[in-house]
Design an enzyme around this catalytic site. Sequence first.
Site, mmCIF file in Angstrom:
data_model
loop_
_atom_site.group_PDB
_atom_site.id
_atom_site.type_symbol
_atom_site.label_atom_id
_atom_site.label_comp_id
_atom_site.label_asym_id
_atom_site.label_seq_id
_atom_site.Cartn_x
_atom_site.Cartn_y
_atom_site.Cartn_z
ATOM 1 N N ASP A 64 -3.200 -2.152 -2.482
ATOM 2 C CA ASP A 64 -2.138 -3.022 -1.975
ATOM 3 C C ASP A 64 -0.834 -2.232 -2.007
ATOM 4 O O ASP A 64 -0.769 -1.158 -2.606
ATOM 5 C CB ASP A 64 -2.054 -4.356 -2.727
ATOM 6 C CG ASP A 64 -1.593 -4.237 -4.161
ATOM 7 O OD1 ASP A 64 -1.736 -3.159 -4.761
ATOM 8 O OD2 ASP A 64 -1.085 -5.237 -4.692
ATOM 9 N N TYR A 66 2.908 -0.575 -2.595
ATOM 10 C CA TYR A 66 3.797 -0.337 -3.738
ATOM 11 C C TYR A 66 4.704 -1.552 -3.913
ATOM 12 O O TYR A 66 5.136 -2.165 -2.934
ATOM 13 C CB TYR A 66 4.661 0.892 -3.487
ATOM 14 C CG TYR A 66 3.929 2.207 -3.424
ATOM 15 C CD1 TYR A 66 3.121 2.646 -4.473
ATOM 16 C CD2 TYR A 66 4.076 3.047 -2.326
ATOM 17 C CE1 TYR A 66 2.469 3.880 -4.416
ATOM 18 C CE2 TYR A 66 3.436 4.286 -2.264
ATOM 19 C CZ TYR A 66 2.631 4.686 -3.317
ATOM 20 O OH TYR A 66 2.002 5.907 -3.263
ATOM 21 N N PHE A 77 -0.145 4.699 0.207
ATOM 22 C CA PHE A 77 0.269 5.893 -0.555
ATOM 23 C C PHE A 77 1.607 6.484 -0.107
ATOM 24 O O PHE A 77 2.151 7.371 -0.766
ATOM 25 C CB PHE A 77 -0.819 6.994 -0.539
ATOM 26 C CG PHE A 77 -2.084 6.583 -1.230
ATOM 27 C CD1 PHE A 77 -2.129 6.423 -2.607
ATOM 28 C CD2 PHE A 77 -3.237 6.330 -0.504
ATOM 29 C CE1 PHE A 77 -3.295 6.028 -3.247
ATOM 30 C CE2 PHE A 77 -4.411 5.926 -1.133
ATOM 31 C CZ PHE A 77 -4.435 5.777 -2.504
ATOM 32 N N HIS A 186 -9.875 7.592 -8.005
ATOM 33 C CA HIS A 186 -8.535 7.337 -7.464
ATOM 34 C C HIS A 186 -7.563 8.437 -7.910
ATOM 35 O O HIS A 186 -7.698 8.981 -9.002
ATOM 36 C CB HIS A 186 -8.048 5.968 -7.970
ATOM 37 C CG HIS A 186 -6.888 5.418 -7.222
ATOM 38 N ND1 HIS A 186 -5.590 5.766 -7.509
ATOM 39 C CD2 HIS A 186 -6.827 4.548 -6.182
ATOM 40 C CE1 HIS A 186 -4.776 5.133 -6.680
ATOM 41 N NE2 HIS A 186 -5.500 4.396 -5.866
#
Length: 222
Positions: A64, A66, A77, A186
């Site tokens: 989701d 930032y 990202f 991740h």
Amino acid sequence: MAAINNDWLEALRGEFKKPYYKELFQKVNEEYKTRLIFPPADDVFNAFHLTPLKDVKVVILGQDPYHNNGQAHGLCFSVKKGVEVPPSLVNIYQELHDDLGCTIPNHGCLTKWAKQGVLLLNTVLTVRAHQANSHRGIGWEEFTDAAIAALNAQDRPIVFILWGGPAQRKKAMLNNPKHLILESPHPSPLAAYRGFFGSRPFSRTNEFLKENGLEPIDWQIE
């Protein structure tokens, strides 16, 4: 929310008519009126705007947006220029450097990737300020699943880069033998040392694209 108006509209048109999407749209509109929500409403569909379906070569799935001020702008990202590079992206840049020798940039804006056919898609497209995952389960997952299904159905090779558990749960939807699926932990500081570093997703993606007669991605962010 700025409407989708490129070829994604045709692929997703059916979703906009479904009851879940009408509820989602009302809920998100209400949230924007009453709370601080990220990204800005006009940026929610930026991943689709910047990377038309016909141009998608690579899909990077995030979770989701930032949730701190000024960070999210609709690409997973990525942050706008002038915003401190978040820890996960610091690690992505480190792996990019180790994999391809790219110099590490001084900003975190990934629009250059998006414009080359890298779809930077979060599975949830909005979030309340300072509350990670606060819009999980309100309908975005169903909408982005429809986008993933449209990508899976494309009759051409696409690379799917799945970092971490939430992204990897989408693997079950990807059954087209033309596509390449790359999985690793991740890039967050909590998980990157468990196998994200050294996974070489960028060079492996480009090797696959070249093998299939496609132009590789220029991953260097200036």
